[in-house]
Design a protein around this motif. Structure first.
Motif, PDB file in Angstrom:
ATOM      1  N   ILE A   1      28.974   4.334  33.095  1.00 33.70           N
ATOM      2  CA  ILE A   1      29.742   3.209  33.777  1.00 33.70           C
ATOM      3  C   ILE A   1      31.210   3.638  33.836  1.00 33.70           C
ATOM      4  N   ASP A   2      31.833   3.412  35.127  1.00 28.00           N
ATOM      5  CA  ASP A   2      33.210   3.647  35.283  1.00 28.00           C
ATOM      6  C   ASP A   2      34.216   2.842  34.345  1.00 28.00           C
TER       7      ASP A   2
ATOM      8  N   LYS B   1      23.199  12.283  38.374  1.00 26.10           N
ATOM      9  CA  LYS B   1      21.965  11.875  37.389  1.00 26.10           C
ATOM     10  C   LYS B   1      21.563  10.464  37.714  1.00 26.10           C
ATOM     11  N   HIS B   2      22.076   9.850  38.586  1.00 23.42           N
ATOM     12  CA  HIS B   2      21.784   8.432  38.958  1.00 23.42           C
ATOM     13  C   HIS B   2      21.161   8.324  40.407  1.00 23.42           C
ATOM     14  N   PRO B   3      19.872   7.938  40.645  1.00 25.81           N
ATOM     15  CA  PRO B   3      19.367   8.093  41.922  1.00 25.81           C
ATOM     16  C   PRO B   3      19.946   7.364  43.159  1.00 25.81           C
ATOM     17  N   ILE B   4      20.854   6.262  42.450  1.00 23.85           N
ATOM     18  CA  ILE B   4      21.600   5.236  43.318  1.00 23.85           C
ATOM     19  C   ILE B   4      22.686   6.069  43.908  1.00 23.85           C
ATOM     20  N   GLY B   5      23.044   7.209  43.313  1.00 26.48           N
ATOM     21  CA  GLY B   5      24.178   7.900  43.924  1.00 26.48           C
ATOM     22  C   GLY B   5      25.610   7.594  43.643  1.00 26.48           C
ATOM     23  N   ARG B   6      25.852   6.974  42.468  1.00 25.02           N
ATOM     24  CA  ARG B   6      27.164   6.445  41.917  1.00 25.02           C
ATOM     25  C   ARG B   6      26.862   6.124  40.434  1.00 25.02           C
ATOM     26  N   LEU B   7      28.065   5.907  39.999  1.00 28.16           N
ATOM     27  CA  LEU B   7      28.203   5.446  38.771  1.00 28.16           C
ATOM     28  C   LEU B   7      28.114   3.793  38.887  1.00 28.16           C
ATOM     29  N   GLY B   8      27.966   3.089  37.571  1.00 27.27           N
ATOM     30  CA  GLY B   8      28.043   1.726  37.619  1.00 27.27           C
ATOM     31  C   GLY B   8      29.154   1.239  37.502  1.00 27.27           C
ATOM     32  N   LYS B   9      29.551  -0.005  37.834  1.00 28.47           N
ATOM     33  CA  LYS B   9      30.689  -0.625  37.425  1.00 28.47           C
ATOM     34  C   LYS B   9      30.574  -1.763  36.167  1.00 28.47           C
ATOM     35  N   ALA B  10      31.613  -1.904  35.314  1.00 28.50           N
ATOM     36  CA  ALA B  10      31.591  -2.783  34.259  1.00 28.50           C
ATOM     37  C   ALA B  10      31.071  -4.365  34.577  1.00 28.50           C
ATOM     38  N   ASP B  11      31.479  -4.598  35.959  1.00 25.30           N
ATOM     39  CA  ASP B  11      31.017  -6.043  36.299  1.00 25.30           C
ATOM     40  C   ASP B  11      29.463  -6.111  36.473  1.00 25.30           C
ATOM     41  N   GLU B  12      28.896  -5.065  36.752  1.00 26.12           N
ATOM     42  CA  GLU B  12      27.589  -5.008  37.070  1.00 26.12           C
ATOM     43  C   GLU B  12      26.838  -5.259  35.881  1.00 26.12           C
ATOM     44  N   VAL B  13      27.309  -4.350  34.652  1.00 25.43           N
ATOM     45  CA  VAL B  13      26.731  -4.893  33.449  1.00 25.43           C
ATOM     46  C   VAL B  13      26.998  -6.244  32.801  1.00 25.43           C
ATOM     47  N   ALA B  14      28.298  -6.566  33.166  1.00 22.67           N
ATOM     48  CA  ALA B  14      28.543  -8.091  32.905  1.00 22.67           C
ATOM     49  C   ALA B  14      27.693  -9.051  33.205  1.00 22.67           C
ATOM     50  N   GLU B  15      27.139  -8.900  34.441  1.00 24.51           N
ATOM     51  CA  GLU B  15      26.130  -9.764  35.043  1.00 24.51           C
ATOM     52  C   GLU B  15      25.010  -9.947  34.199  1.00 24.51           C
TER      53      GLU B  15
END
Length: 250
Positions: free
Chosen positions: A190-191, A209-223
């Motif tokens: 996560i960024d 390493k992530h098939p989705i092509g980017r790192l995650g965002k803190a808000d996405e984990v927060a959801e």
């Protein structure tokens, strides 16, 4: 302001930045009173002040969560300030030493285990009785994708995060019939400020390493964390939830 967590009180460790900050803002916006716990007192105060300025209720609390007595003081502060404790997000962590197992500095290994694993035990040790006294509650522990799979270059981190996974399951079984739900989240990379010192080449390698092509965002984990803390997840306990852009499906 919403009201999903109206009358609920939360304790969040590692709340001064990254995922902890994002969760603090999100649940406060939904009515929770939040104890923002972090070793970084200035950062915790910044988050608590912003919540208060937006009409929410929050208190900054500086603590070293590797010290059981300071963790106990956190829980007591939440109960004293807000009247109870219903929600816990045990999220404090560091990346720690990297490299082959036999080249790891032992003092750095011990430090990582104390922060990333021992603190989760201490938090639940004091949070759970307070939640039972309040009529029940929900705890989310931050593990990692490396609490589900291995990585030869991050042995101490992998060990600690697998420990969080097992600790979560065992604790969930222990208190399921007493109204306390306990789950773990397993973010990919996560960024967050933990990655701020990486070179461009290293950062690009993590993205790959992530098939989705980017790192995650803190808000996405927060959801995800917010959902697990809420009554919407009332039948979910003892389970592991990846939020990793496909990392662990490979």
């Amino acid at each position: 302001m919403g009201n999903e967590f109206g009358q609920k009180v939360a304790m969040i460790t590692g709340g001064a930045s990254g995922i902890g900050e994002a969760v603090s803002f999100k649940i406060a916006k939904e009515g929770a009173s939040v104890l923002v716990v972090d070793l970084n007192e200035e950062g915790a105060k910044r988050v608590a002040d912003q919540i208060s300025s937006n009409g929410g209720r929050a208190l900054a609390f500086s603590a070293d969560v590797t010290d059981p007595e300071q963790v106990r003081a956190c829980v007591e502060a939440a109960v004293s300030e807000f009247g109870a404790l219903h929600l816990g997000f045990n999220n404090a962590g560091i990346s720690g030493p990297l490299g082959p197992l036999t080249e790891i500095d032992l003092a750095e290994y011990r430090k990582l285990m104390e922060i990333n694993l021992d603190s989760v035990f201490y938090c639940m040790y004091y949070q759970i009785p307070a939640m039972i006294a309040a009529g029940g509650g929900s705890i989310v522990n931050t593990s990692s994708i490396l609490g589900l799979v291995g990585d030869p270059g991050a042995v101490p981190y992998v060990a600690a995060k697998h420990g969080v996974s097992g600790l979560t399951k065992a604790a969930a079984l222990s208190y399921a019939d007493q109204g306390v739900r306990i789950n773990s989240v397993h973010p990919g990379y996560i960024d967050t400020p933990l990655l701020k010192n990486l070179s461009e080449e290293w950062y690009a390698g993590l993205v790959a390493k992530h098939p989705i092509g980017r790192l995650g965002k803190a808000d996405e984990v927060a959801e995800l964390v917010t959902f697990l803390l809420s009554d919407r997840a009332s039948f979910i306990t003892g389970s592991q939830h990846a939020v990793d852009g496909g990392y662990t499906t490979q």
